[in-house]
Design an enzyme around this catalytic site. Structure first.
Site, PDB file in Angstrom:
ATOM      1  N   HIS A  72       1.206  -1.256   0.078  1.00 21.24           N
ATOM      2  CA  HIS A  72      -0.050   0.465  -0.024  1.00 21.24           C
ATOM      3  C   HIS A  72       0.550   1.048  -0.149  1.00 21.24           C
ATOM      4  CE1 HIS A  72      -1.929  -3.465   2.260  1.00 21.24           C
ATOM      5  NE2 HIS A  72      -2.872  -2.824   1.974  1.00 21.24           N
ATOM      6  N   GLU A 101      -2.566   3.424   2.247  1.00 21.36           N
ATOM      7  CA  GLU A 101      -2.436   4.052   1.088  1.00 21.36           C
ATOM      8  C   GLU A 101      -2.621   5.538   0.779  1.00 21.36           C
ATOM      9  OE1 GLU A 101      -3.921   4.584  -3.735  1.00 21.36           O
ATOM     10  OE2 GLU A 101      -4.360   1.906  -3.270  1.00 21.36           O
ATOM     11  N   SER A 152     -10.384  -4.323   2.580  1.00 21.46           N
ATOM     12  CA  SER A 152      -9.783  -4.657   1.612  1.00 21.46           C
ATOM     13  C   SER A 152     -10.487  -3.341   0.498  1.00 21.46           C
ATOM     14  CB  SER A 152      -9.571  -6.006   0.517  1.00 21.46           C
ATOM     15  OG  SER A 152      -9.908  -5.313  -0.484  1.00 21.46           O
TER      16      SER A 152
END
Length: 316
Positions: free
Chosen positions: A79, A131, A228
């Site tokens: 990420h 991220e 996710s």
């Protein structure tokens, strides 16, 4: 007793993308090269089955660099991480390997380039997602402003409306992001966008396959982890594309068979960090309950491959 008939539609592409494949390979190669334990900052990819498998081989997963000893290698997750993390590892003279997906690194480079040109960044992403944290951490505090929704665009406070650029998290809903970009462009007409779409090819391809598959299905299951981002977006895309029952499952044991009573067709796909073994497990579970006819719904063919870092290709 005869099993009821069921058409099982299988999305293609689905499951592992090149960035996930590379990240897992990096951990496995690091374990081969340096032996266990190898430390990994944050889950290498968002999938419990994958993480547990690597843990069994000797990977130790931690949330922060402080939890790693100086004398063992550390790997940064797919990420991406804020700039301060590799800087801290270098200061401690640690061996570190960056498994950041090259398509996330592209966004980091883009943000830095815009900042060097004097532009303040707006990031479209989810607060707290690793991220987003990693991308915002490429620039000094206040240089990247986060917007999560169209509504956020109306209230975001910028330094100079004429000196702005935007980047996006790579795993967002393509359609939702397009709406946020349109709102940014309406409020800030001179805002600079990426040269090439930030949402990665794998996210886009998996969403397109779901859009093609959803109208055919009474129900749709997305194999993936609850943390996710790209997997959760597939559920939303499926529901929006006309599938009345779209659910996220981690394993076949999570399937709610009562909710599926009376269905005649089901679509199956998987997020980019879900391995094929879990998809097969779900398909096998349907074969136990139904007389299954399988059909593949293919909307793209992927042949992307990313090299692992040179440090892992060199002999120990």
């Amino acid at each position: 007793m005869t099993k009821p008939p069921l058409t099982l539609y299988l999305a293609a592409p689905r499951g592992f993308c090149a960035g996930v494949d590379r990240a897992i390979k990096i951990v496995e190669m690091a374990l081969e090269k340096w032996g266990p334990p190898v430390y990994v900052r944050h889950e290498i990819v968002h999938n419990k089955f994958v993480v547990d498998g690597l843990r069994d081989k000797g990977a130790v997963f931690v949330e922060e660099l402080d939890e790693c000893p100086d004398d063992r290698p550390v790997i940064f997750s797919a990420h991406g991480v804020p700039k301060a993390v590799p800087a801290a590892a270098a200061a401690r003279e640690m061996i570190y390997v960056d498994a950041t997906c090259p398509l996330v690194s592209k966004v980091h480079i883009e943000a830095q380039r815009h900042s060097d040109n004097g532009l303040q960044m707006v990031m479209i992403g989810h607060a707290g997602h690793p991220e987003t944290v990693g991308t915002m951490g490429q620039l000094p505090e206040g240089e990247v402003l986060l917007v999560e929704t169209v509504e956020d665009v109306a209230t975001v406070e910028v330094r100079d409306p004429e000196r702005l650029a935007y980047v996006t998290q790579t795993t967002l809903s393509v359609d939702d992001t397009a709406d946020i970009v349109a709102a940014l462009q309406a409020r800030f007409p001179t805002i600079v966008g990426p040269h090439k779409e930030d949402i990665c090819y794998a996210t886009t391809n998996r969403q397109e396959a779901v859009k093609a598959m959803a109208p055919k299905c009474d129900a749709m299951l997305v194999v993936g982890a609850p943390n996710s981002s790209n997997s959760k977006r597939l559920v939303e895309v499926g529901a929006r594309a006309g599938c009345r029952y779209a659910q996220l499952v981690q394993r076949a044991t999570d399937i709610d068979w009562r909710a599926l009573e009376g269905i005649r067709s089901v679509g199956i796909t998987a997020g980019a960090s879900a391995p094929e073994v879990l998809i097969n497990e779900v398909m096998d579970a349907f074969s136990e309950h139904y007389d299954v006819t399988r059909e593949v719904v293919e909307t793209a063919v992927e042949n992307v491959e990313f090299k692992v870092p040179r440090v892992l290709r060199e002999p120990a």
